[in-house]
Design an enzyme around this catalytic site. Structure first.
Site, PDB file in Angstrom:
ATOM      1  N   ASP A   1       0.925  -1.093  -0.051  1.00 10.17           N
ATOM      2  CA  ASP A   1      -0.013   0.071   0.034  1.00 10.17           C
ATOM      3  C   ASP A   1       0.931   1.079   0.048  1.00 10.17           C
ATOM      4  O   ASP A   1       2.056   0.831   0.357  1.00 10.17           O
ATOM      5  CB  ASP A   1      -0.941  -0.099   1.360  1.00 10.17           C
ATOM      6  CG  ASP A   1      -1.778   1.450   1.530  1.00 10.17           C
ATOM      7  OD1 ASP A   1      -2.450   1.546   0.539  1.00 10.17           O
ATOM      8  OD2 ASP A   1      -1.746   1.708   2.623  1.00 10.17           O
TER       9      ASP A   1
ATOM     10  N   ASP B   1       0.162   5.077   0.749  1.00 12.81           N
ATOM     11  CA  ASP B   1       0.002   6.053   1.864  1.00 12.81           C
ATOM     12  C   ASP B   1      -0.070   5.340   3.196  1.00 12.81           C
ATOM     13  O   ASP B   1      -0.899   4.522   3.361  1.00 12.81           O
ATOM     14  CB  ASP B   1      -1.125   7.093   1.581  1.00 12.81           C
ATOM     15  CG  ASP B   1      -1.265   7.431   0.386  1.00 12.81           C
ATOM     16  OD1 ASP B   1      -0.049   7.910  -0.358  1.00 12.81           O
ATOM     17  OD2 ASP B   1      -2.177   7.802  -0.310  1.00 12.81           O
TER      18      ASP B   1
ATOM     19  N   TYR C   1      -5.724  12.240   1.417  1.00 15.05           N
ATOM     20  CA  TYR C   1      -5.833  12.697  -0.171  1.00 15.05           C
ATOM     21  C   TYR C   1      -4.673  13.376  -0.831  1.00 15.05           C
ATOM     22  O   TYR C   1      -4.640  14.214  -1.295  1.00 15.05           O
ATOM     23  CB  TYR C   1      -7.049  13.400  -0.603  1.00 15.05           C
ATOM     24  CG  TYR C   1      -8.214  12.650   0.062  1.00 15.05           C
ATOM     25  CD1 TYR C   1      -8.379  11.413  -0.598  1.00 15.05           C
ATOM     26  CD2 TYR C   1      -9.112  13.079   1.101  1.00 15.05           C
ATOM     27  CE1 TYR C   1      -9.874  10.810  -0.392  1.00 15.05           C
ATOM     28  CE2 TYR C   1     -10.023  12.385   1.589  1.00 15.05           C
ATOM     29  CZ  TYR C   1     -10.439  11.108   0.872  1.00 15.05           C
ATOM     30  OH  TYR C   1     -11.858  10.497   1.272  1.00 15.05           O
TER      31      TYR C   1
ATOM     32  N   ASN D   1      -5.701   2.804  -3.323  1.00 15.45           N
ATOM     33  CA  ASN D   1      -6.855   3.196  -3.624  1.00 15.45           C
ATOM     34  C   ASN D   1      -6.628   4.934  -3.718  1.00 15.45           C
ATOM     35  O   ASN D   1      -6.165   5.655  -2.868  1.00 15.45           O
ATOM     36  CB  ASN D   1      -7.794   3.160  -2.094  1.00 15.45           C
ATOM     37  CG  ASN D   1      -8.341   1.598  -2.272  1.00 15.45           C
ATOM     38  OD1 ASN D   1      -8.010   0.973  -3.207  1.00 15.45           O
ATOM     39  ND2 ASN D   1      -9.097   1.231  -1.187  1.00 15.45           N
TER      40      ASN D   1
ATOM     41  N   CYS E   1      -6.729   2.374  -7.875  1.00 16.63           N
ATOM     42  CA  CYS E   1      -7.765   2.564  -8.184  1.00 16.63           C
ATOM     43  C   CYS E   1      -8.497   4.002  -7.917  1.00 16.63           C
ATOM     44  O   CYS E   1      -8.407   4.482  -6.870  1.00 16.63           O
ATOM     45  CB  CYS E   1      -8.690   1.498  -7.218  1.00 16.63           C
ATOM     46  SG  CYS E   1     -10.628   1.905  -7.239  1.00 16.63           S
TER      47      CYS E   1
ATOM     48  N   HIS F   1     -11.462   4.873  -8.511  1.00 13.21           N
ATOM     49  CA  HIS F   1     -12.871   4.831  -8.434  1.00 13.21           C
ATOM     50  C   HIS F   1     -13.613   5.076  -7.111  1.00 13.21           C
ATOM     51  O   HIS F   1     -12.714   5.057  -6.020  1.00 13.21           O
ATOM     52  CB  HIS F   1     -13.533   3.469  -8.804  1.00 13.21           C
ATOM     53  CG  HIS F   1     -13.079   3.161 -10.164  1.00 13.21           C
ATOM     54  ND1 HIS F   1     -12.130   1.854 -10.431  1.00 13.21           N
ATOM     55  CD2 HIS F   1     -13.054   3.645 -11.219  1.00 13.21           C
ATOM     56  CE1 HIS F   1     -11.677   1.810 -11.637  1.00 13.21           C
ATOM     57  NE2 HIS F   1     -12.326   3.108 -12.219  1.00 13.21           N
TER      58      HIS F   1
ATOM     59  N   LYS G   1      -9.767  -1.767  -3.032  1.00  9.02           N
ATOM     60  CA  LYS G   1      -9.452  -2.536  -1.915  1.00  9.02           C
ATOM     61  C   LYS G   1     -10.417  -2.390  -0.754  1.00  9.02           C
ATOM     62  O   LYS G   1     -10.877  -1.002  -0.687  1.00  9.02           O
ATOM     63  CB  LYS G   1      -7.963  -2.357  -1.216  1.00  9.02           C
ATOM     64  CG  LYS G   1      -6.731  -2.482  -2.107  1.00  9.02           C
ATOM     65  CD  LYS G   1      -5.589  -2.073  -1.261  1.00  9.02           C
ATOM     66  CE  LYS G   1      -5.699  -0.768  -1.504  1.00  9.02           C
ATOM     67  NZ  LYS G   1      -4.082  -0.306  -1.021  1.00  9.02           N
TER      68      LYS G   1
HETATM   69 MG    MG Z   1      -2.575   3.240   3.534  1.00  7.03          MG
HETATM   70 ZN    ZN Z   2     -11.459   0.726  -8.898  1.00  3.65          ZN
END
Ligand code: MG
Ligand code: ZN
Length: 191
Positions: A14, A16, A25, A57, A95, A97, A113
């Site tokens: 992962d 962040d 963000y 993500n 991702c 989305h 995820k």
């Molecule tokens: Mg993280």
């Molecule tokens: Zn996605």
């Protein structure tokens, strides 16, 4: 033979809260700070020719906080910081989305995820046996994605890790808990 000495096909990270410090963000590369020891940990994997694959993500795109193009800039900045320490990421998967996002990003996708879509995509691209892969993350969603894909899992205590562990409310557990990415990699490579 211990589980740890099994050949490692790839390590999924992962981003962040694992490689770089958690910033809500994150999209502005001036706010990018590496977690202490993370570059060294990635270098240890690079030296063993173990693919290091980021799975992140980035629903900030779907939420309209930053354009998708910003992700590539951020990853370029991350590459540059790692390069300074002789480390590199083999590939980034993200991702953009969210089921309540905007426009074309508003989908209930298979890649956000804890769904394992990004891991399956990487497995196809790198011809990986996911049973021989490990995911290292700071959230239950990282661990959930890893378990759904059949990977081994490590939860780190950087980023959201401590909070996540303290309020753990999942039908599964991380395979291992480590202080940070460096601790995770040292544990993985220890014989
Ligand atoms: Mg993280
Ligand atoms: Zn996605």
């Amino acid at each position: 033979m211990s589980k740890r000495s099994t050949a490692i096909a790839a390590v999924f990270l992962d981003r962040d809260g694992v490689i770089n410090e958690e910033v809500e963000y994150l999209s502005d590369s001036s706010k990018l700070r590496l977690v202490p020891g993370s570059a060294r940990a990635i270098r240890l994997l690079n030296e063993r020719a173990i693919p290091v694959i980021v799975v992140t993500n980035q629903s900030g795109v779907a939420r309209g906080y930053y354009p998708e193009s910003r992700i590539a800039h951020l990853h370029h900045a991350l590459d540059e910081s790692l390069k300074d320490e002789g480390a590199h990421i083999d590939r980034f998967y993200y991702c953009p989305h969210h089921p309540e996002g905007l426009g074309k990003y508003r989908i209930d996708c298979e890649c956000r995820k804890p769904k394992p879509g990004l891991l399956h995509e990487a497995a196809k691209d790198f011809s990986l046996n996911l049973k021989n892969c490990i995911i290292i993350g700071d959230k239950a969603s990282d661990i959930g994605a890893g378990i759904a894909a059949g990977c081994r899992t490590i939860l780190v205590m950087t980023g959201y890790g401590k909070k996540e562990l303290a309020s753990w409310n999942q039908p599964f557990q991380p395979g291992h808990v480590a202080e940070d990415l460096q601790g995770s990699v040292e544990w993985l490579l220890r014989d």
